[in-house]
Design a protein around this motif. Sequence first.
Motif, PDB file in Angstrom:
ATOM      1  N   UNK A  98      54.411  35.152  31.407  1.00 22.47           N
ATOM      2  CA  UNK A  98      53.106  35.200  30.742  1.00 22.47           C
ATOM      3  C   UNK A  98      53.250  35.005  29.238  1.00 22.47           C
ATOM      4  N   UNK A  99      54.439  35.249  28.716  1.00 17.47           N
ATOM      5  CA  UNK A  99      54.658  35.097  27.276  1.00 17.47           C
ATOM      6  C   UNK A  99      55.217  33.723  26.915  1.00 17.47           C
ATOM      7  N   UNK A 100      55.324  32.862  27.901  1.00 13.20           N
ATOM      8  CA  UNK A 100      55.785  31.498  27.663  1.00 13.20           C
ATOM      9  C   UNK A 100      54.592  30.579  27.886  1.00 13.20           C
ATOM     10  N   UNK A 101      54.090  29.979  26.809  1.00 13.12           N
ATOM     11  CA  UNK A 101      52.808  29.263  26.865  1.00 13.12           C
ATOM     12  C   UNK A 101      52.782  28.191  27.948  1.00 13.12           C
ATOM     13  N   UNK A 102      53.898  27.491  28.116  1.00 15.31           N
ATOM     14  CA  UNK A 102      53.912  26.390  29.089  1.00 15.31           C
ATOM     15  C   UNK A 102      53.962  26.899  30.524  1.00 15.31           C
ATOM     16  N   UNK A 103      54.471  28.105  30.730  1.00 12.70           N
ATOM     17  CA  UNK A 103      54.660  28.618  32.084  1.00 12.70           C
ATOM     18  C   UNK A 103      53.563  29.594  32.517  1.00 12.70           C
ATOM     19  N   UNK A 104      52.888  30.206  31.554  1.00 15.83           N
ATOM     20  CA  UNK A 104      51.889  31.223  31.896  1.00 15.83           C
ATOM     21  C   UNK A 104      50.846  30.732  32.904  1.00 15.83           C
ATOM     22  N   UNK A 105      50.274  29.527  32.751  1.00 18.18           N
ATOM     23  CA  UNK A 105      49.264  29.091  33.726  1.00 18.18           C
ATOM     24  C   UNK A 105      49.798  28.969  35.148  1.00 18.18           C
ATOM     25  N   UNK A 106      51.098  28.764  35.286  1.00 17.78           N
ATOM     26  CA  UNK A 106      51.688  28.605  36.619  1.00 17.78           C
ATOM     27  C   UNK A 106      51.954  29.935  37.294  1.00 17.78           C
ATOM     28  N   UNK A 140      43.753  42.646  20.120  1.00 12.48           N
ATOM     29  CA  UNK A 140      43.972  41.217  20.334  1.00 12.48           C
ATOM     30  C   UNK A 140      45.293  41.007  21.068  1.00 12.48           C
ATOM     31  N   UNK A 141      45.258  40.172  22.085  1.00 16.96           N
ATOM     32  CA  UNK A 141      46.471  39.892  22.843  1.00 16.96           C
ATOM     33  C   UNK A 141      47.504  39.227  21.943  1.00 16.96           C
ATOM     34  N   UNK A 142      48.761  39.702  22.054  1.00  7.52           N
ATOM     35  CA  UNK A 142      49.807  39.216  21.158  1.00  7.52           C
ATOM     36  C   UNK A 142      50.118  37.743  21.370  1.00  7.52           C
ATOM     37  N   UNK A 143      49.894  37.228  22.572  1.00 11.46           N
ATOM     38  CA  UNK A 143      50.231  35.833  22.874  1.00 11.46           C
ATOM     39  C   UNK A 143      49.058  34.895  22.647  1.00 11.46           C
ATOM     40  N   UNK A 148      38.696  57.111  50.979  1.00 13.60           N
ATOM     41  CA  UNK A 148      38.787  55.931  50.113  1.00 13.60           C
ATOM     42  C   UNK A 148      39.724  56.214  48.958  1.00 13.60           C
ATOM     43  N   UNK A 149      40.396  55.166  48.484  1.00 16.63           N
ATOM     44  CA  UNK A 149      41.337  55.313  47.381  1.00 16.63           C
ATOM     45  C   UNK A 149      41.462  53.977  46.650  1.00 16.63           C
ATOM     46  N   UNK A 150      41.427  54.022  45.333  1.00 14.44           N
ATOM     47  CA  UNK A 150      41.763  52.822  44.545  1.00 14.44           C
ATOM     48  C   UNK A 150      42.522  53.260  43.296  1.00 14.44           C
ATOM     49  N   UNK A 151      43.849  53.271  43.371  1.00 19.22           N
ATOM     50  CA  UNK A 151      44.664  53.618  42.205  1.00 19.22           C
ATOM     51  C   UNK A 151      44.625  52.522  41.156  1.00 19.22           C
ATOM     52  N   UNK A 152      44.484  52.927  39.909  1.00 15.60           N
ATOM     53  CA  UNK A 152      44.356  51.977  38.805  1.00 15.60           C
ATOM     54  C   UNK A 152      45.668  51.908  38.046  1.00 15.60           C
ATOM     55  N   UNK A 153      46.254  50.723  38.035  1.00 19.70           N
ATOM     56  CA  UNK A 153      47.533  50.488  37.376  1.00 19.70           C
ATOM     57  C   UNK A 153      47.472  49.156  36.644  1.00 19.70           C
ATOM     58  N   UNK A 154      48.495  48.881  35.884  1.00 22.00           N
ATOM     59  CA  UNK A 154      48.568  47.593  35.198  1.00 22.00           C
ATOM     60  C   UNK A 154      48.607  46.482  36.237  1.00 22.00           C
ATOM     61  N   UNK A 155      47.790  45.459  36.009  1.00 25.60           N
ATOM     62  CA  UNK A 155      47.751  44.320  36.911  1.00 25.60           C
ATOM     63  C   UNK A 155      48.951  43.424  36.638  1.00 25.60           C
ATOM     64  N   UNK A 156      49.609  43.011  37.701  1.00 25.42           N
ATOM     65  CA  UNK A 156      50.803  42.182  37.546  1.00 25.42           C
ATOM     66  C   UNK A 156      50.825  41.116  38.621  1.00 25.42           C
ATOM     67  N   UNK A 157      51.595  40.061  38.355  1.00 26.76           N
ATOM     68  CA  UNK A 157      51.781  38.986  39.330  1.00 26.76           C
ATOM     69  C   UNK A 157      53.278  38.881  39.635  1.00 26.76           C
ATOM     70  N   UNK A 158      53.685  39.304  40.845  1.00 25.73           N
ATOM     71  CA  UNK A 158      52.844  39.825  41.920  1.00 25.73           C
ATOM     72  C   UNK A 158      52.416  41.268  41.644  1.00 25.73           C
TER      73      UNK A 158
END
Length: 803
Positions: free
Chosen positions: A695-703, A726-729, A263-273
Amino acid sequence: MLAAMLLLVVALIATVWTYRVLVLPQTEGELRVSGLSAPVSISRDAHGIPTLRADNVEDLMFALGFVHAQDRLWQLETHRRIGSGQLAEAFGESALETDRFLRALGVRRTAQAQWEAVQGETRRVIEAYAAGINAFVEQHMDARPPEFLVLGLQPGRWEPADTLAWATMMAWDLGANWNAELIRMRLALSLPVQRIQELMPPYPGEQPLPLADYAALYRSLKVDGKLGQHALNAAPPSGIEGLGSNNWVVSGQRSETGHPLLANDPHLKLSAPALWYFARLEAPGFKVAGATMPGLPVVVLGQNEHIAWGFTNTGPDVQDLYLEEIHADDPALYRTPEGWARFETYEETIRVRGRPEVKLTVRATRHGPVISDAPSAGTDGLTGPREAPRYALAMRWTALDVPNTSVEAALAMNRASSVQSFIEAAALNIAPMQNMVVADREGRIGWVAAGRVPLRGPDHDLKGQVPAPGWEARYDWVGYLDPALTPREVDPARGWIATANQRIHGPDYPHYLGSEWALPYRQERIEALLQARQRHDLDSFAQMQADELSLATVKLMPFLRRAQSSHRLAAPVQALLAQFDGTMAAQRPEPLVFWAWSRHLTEGLLADEVGPELLERTMVGSRNYRDAVEGILARDDAWWCDDKRTPQVTESCQDQVDAAFHKALAELEALQGPDPARWQWGQAHQARAEHRPFSRVKALAPLFELRAPVGGDTYTVNVARVSLRADATTGERYLNEHGPSLRALYDVHDPSRSRVMHSSGQSGIVLSRHYHDFLERWTKVNYVPLWAPPQAQGPTLRLEPAR
């Protein structure tokens, strides 16, 4: 008028539909491309996972580059720009500081030198991979992914050196302790070494390393504390505290099948994609499947016909910082043990979107790049006034060595046929150093810590813990550890091996690897679960990967249960905590109370000594000081518990515990309402997969970004690291932006049972259903098959060599 509006709507819908058809990858039919020597087939299953089949490995890696570009072109573009320090050209002035740092670090410049040293099959494979990316781009300029359209960009050409640069950036994230050195240096301007050792204590059960008094050293060097106020504020994220991964393997004697399971689960920063992209690669003599990473022509983690393997980060000390003294009369010179030497200099030009280009002169010394040449980087102020600095700060780092055989090592691992041949292949790995577990079809299991380890001489009295005077030869590296002498284990009698970023060797092993280990809570829990049953199967492994019991929380809960407050919610919250066993379930209120309390407690104990700005900066990404807090409470340490900003009052540790509880209750009532029974950890603790840059563009982050409520915390096996800053955005706290980027369970004997999952979906194109179709499975710790049966194969695209 109405007819005109309807026509406009229809035209808009038709345009979007046409664009979607054009921008999504072609998955069937035939394409002729330049760069292939023979046809290649690409079959995709229902999850978008491709099976690539070719007549040779070079064509196979060409096809891998092609499908990476089909599905992840914007991700490749960001990887290329990060490795080359070209973010500001796309994102504007906000990225200029990062570009300056990366240019000073010289990642792309070093990658080019490393590329010139690559030979043989590795060179052919990297060239073929780059050709596959570029072949797709050249044939599909008519429909670029949305990010290119919004930003008005064209994809850049992928060069072989870009692969090596991206490999270096992964090593940067996984092997960086330079910021811990800087934190200690900054703290030494106001605290004695003993207090710094209490704030950044050694591994549990160990004594602090015997070091020279570096606080006195920096005073003698006249490092001005007033100039260090902004230290680390702008440093790119790195550090290993809180970062992590899990892996474990059992032999046949401990499995229900009678054969090894891994078993393996490497932990890294989550990103999209996600950083990972699943693929199955088949050529004569080469059959491997698993997690690839766009930018690299290998399966990084996975399984072939003979073995399965998985990594966790070792966390070795492979970076040292050096104060280089600059000649008072000639700033082109710096001091060495042999006298004054001339800096190597490089001229860099950074293009900035919407602004004039920026010229930058960067330097290097005998130790490596001068990172203080990046204005406003994390070193600002530590090395003297910028207009006439007394020192430069240089970095020595194994990943910048030439040659670098890490990609060669990965290819050899893909081909390995046994535990022994895998360990031999791993000896070629330079960086990042990883704890590699492996199992083979013959029933053997093993583990090796593989990577280049620097050796420091016996008279090195700073031991890589803080920046050292670069003009003293005793602080130079004296060589590298023989790869055969790194920690390892094969076929232990207990029948299992596990690693979770803990200290991987006993107290008798020499101090080669440093001391920046993660706290052992995950490792202890994994060992307990492995020993809880005599034999395991993949289902029990899946339960382990989903485990949310936090042993770190259990350790501090007695202090929280004794907390008192006049807040009206104190009694009902304490009633909830009385039954709390430390399981960090997303739907429960207790984990939220605990983390809010521990955050306020950490600030109350440390902010007056460390400074609120430095504490806020370092509480996430570098360390969260949980080990320091545990020690302070266990010792009932009055020096730390007293708030020195209130000299007329001497606060006790119980005062701090109570005050933190009161502040937590007030915070959570404002955050989630007046009924504690309805508070939920997952409402605040959301897994956020960041999209770069939207993610740093308020109008686009939800998309573009992906979110889901999750349980767990920094110390659970099912890791969901808690961001205290606290998240900067958005201003949110307790977000989870770092976790199991990949989960994998391997049956070596019967690969059809192996299963995997990553945190987003195969596609990087937001209009695709595969952009987010893994997210729900990932949050529920479900999986998809690693190897697809023939009936599961979907449409097939055939790539033919251009005539």
